[in-house]
Design an enzyme around this catalytic site. Structure first.
Site, mmCIF file in Angstrom:
data_model
loop_
_atom_site.group_PDB
_atom_site.id
_atom_site.type_symbol
_atom_site.label_atom_id
_atom_site.label_comp_id
_atom_site.label_asym_id
_atom_site.label_seq_id
_atom_site.Cartn_x
_atom_site.Cartn_y
_atom_site.Cartn_z
ATOM 1 N N GLU A 44 -14.813 1.118 -1.847
ATOM 2 C CA GLU A 44 -15.222 0.468 -2.660
ATOM 3 C C GLU A 44 -14.154 -1.028 -3.151
ATOM 4 O O GLU A 44 -12.829 -0.590 -3.478
ATOM 5 C CB GLU A 44 -15.692 1.184 -3.929
ATOM 6 C CG GLU A 44 -16.010 0.109 -5.039
ATOM 7 C CD GLU A 44 -16.617 0.336 -6.047
ATOM 8 O OE1 GLU A 44 -17.490 -0.199 -7.246
ATOM 9 O OE2 GLU A 44 -15.809 2.054 -6.816
ATOM 10 N N LYS A 120 -24.653 -2.404 -4.747
ATOM 11 C CA LYS A 120 -24.465 -1.081 -6.027
ATOM 12 C C LYS A 120 -25.254 -1.343 -7.440
ATOM 13 O O LYS A 120 -26.228 -2.195 -7.972
ATOM 14 C CB LYS A 120 -23.223 -1.079 -6.517
ATOM 15 C CG LYS A 120 -22.755 -0.244 -7.427
ATOM 16 C CD LYS A 120 -21.270 -0.213 -7.868
ATOM 17 C CE LYS A 120 -20.795 0.477 -8.584
ATOM 18 N NZ LYS A 120 -19.514 0.923 -9.106
ATOM 19 N N CYS A 154 -19.939 4.380 -5.265
ATOM 20 C CA CYS A 154 -19.363 5.358 -6.482
ATOM 21 C C CYS A 154 -19.681 5.949 -7.854
ATOM 22 O O CYS A 154 -20.492 6.678 -7.588
ATOM 23 C CB CYS A 154 -17.594 3.652 -6.860
ATOM 24 S SG CYS A 154 -16.709 4.692 -8.123
#
Length: 286
Positions: A44, A120, A154
């Protein structure tokens, strides 16, 4: 179905041009290809390295300038995927949407030239306050020659519901690019990767940035490690770790993923967490 995957512990350092970035990326892809992999995962926010190129005054570029590199980023990774015949999850790159909001987007590059994108879904407070990021609004899974995968970035992996949805849609492997600046953040993500692998009897491939960008706010410190994680059951290592890197080193890790073993443990494992979920009490997805 079996395939081999690599995960890159990408070392961040200030650069002066896109060409330097391209050289470093190409090095990792070439290195991974020497191990005969079919998938390569980058971390990321690794393209924030481009912000260190700086402006005419030598100051780091602001986050809203990072999308200026999108065309070059796409061209580079599409070319490498085709040249080496591998699927590349190009970490995440910050893009602008039609309404000019910023999104942290994971990109899957197919050897055929096709590109899939997953925004995301869960945004951390620092991403909102420091970079004004906006959240993605949908979860997708992606079909490849080697089965169905998902890309959850994440913080996303810290939410069991979204991973359960990905599995319910058919994903056997979750690729989780990550970027954490200290041990607390790193272990939050890492422990959640293990939990999601056990809960859903899937593989998780994760990696993070290492090194530092001295010019770029929010990227001055990185704490990262790549790992390929399996359910904790007899066909796999007891700790559920197929491969892992040395924390904060510039390196890559490689492991083989056998999807048939996942089906075996779902049917006849010591525990059958996927089969035994109580969908009469809680749903997988809507």
């Amino acid at each position: 179905m079996k395939f081999r995957t690599a995960a890159i512990q990408y070392k961040l350092a200030d650069i002066e041009s896109f060409e330097q970035f391209a050289e470093q990326v190409t090095h990792y892809v070439r290195n991974a290809s020497e191990y005969g992999v079919q998938f390569i995962l980058f971390p990321e926010f690794f393209t924030t390295q481009l912000m260190s190129i700086g402006d005419e005054h030598g100051k780091a570029l602001s986050i809203d300038r990072l999308p200026d590199f999108t065309d070059d980023y796409l061209r580079l990774f599409r070319s490498l995927s085709a040249e080496y015949g591998v699927y590349i999850i190009g970490g995440t790159h910050v893009i602008k949407t039609a309404d000019d909001s910023l999104r942290n987007a994971a990109h899957l590059f197919h050897p055929s030239g096709k590109i899939d994108v997953q925004h995301k879904i869960h945004i951390t407070p620092s991403e909102v306050e420091g970079w004004n990021m906006s959240a993605g609004e949908a979860l997708e899974v992606f079909e490849t020659e080697y089965g169905t995968i998902a890309m959850l970035t994440c913080y996303d992996i810290e939410f069991p519901e979204i991973v359960r949805m990905a599995r319910a849609k058919g994903a056997d492997v979750i690729f989780c690019p990550s970027c954490t600046d200290d041990r607390h953040g790193f272990y939050r993500v890492r422990y959640c990767c293990h939990a999601r692998a056990v809960e859903n009897q899937i593989y998780i491939v994760t990696t993070g940035t290492v090194g530092s960008l001295r010019k770029v706010d929010l990227m001055r410190a990185n704490f990262g490690q790549a790992a390929v994680i399996a359910p904790n059951d007899i066909p796999f290592p007891p700790a559920g770790i197929l491969s892992e890197g040395i924390i904060n080193d510039d390196m890559l890790v490689v492991a083989d993923l056998d999807l048939a073993l996942l089906e075996e443990v779902r049917l006849r494992g010591a525990v059958t967490t996927w089969r035994d979920r109580r969908t009469d009490l809680y749903t997988d997805w809507k």
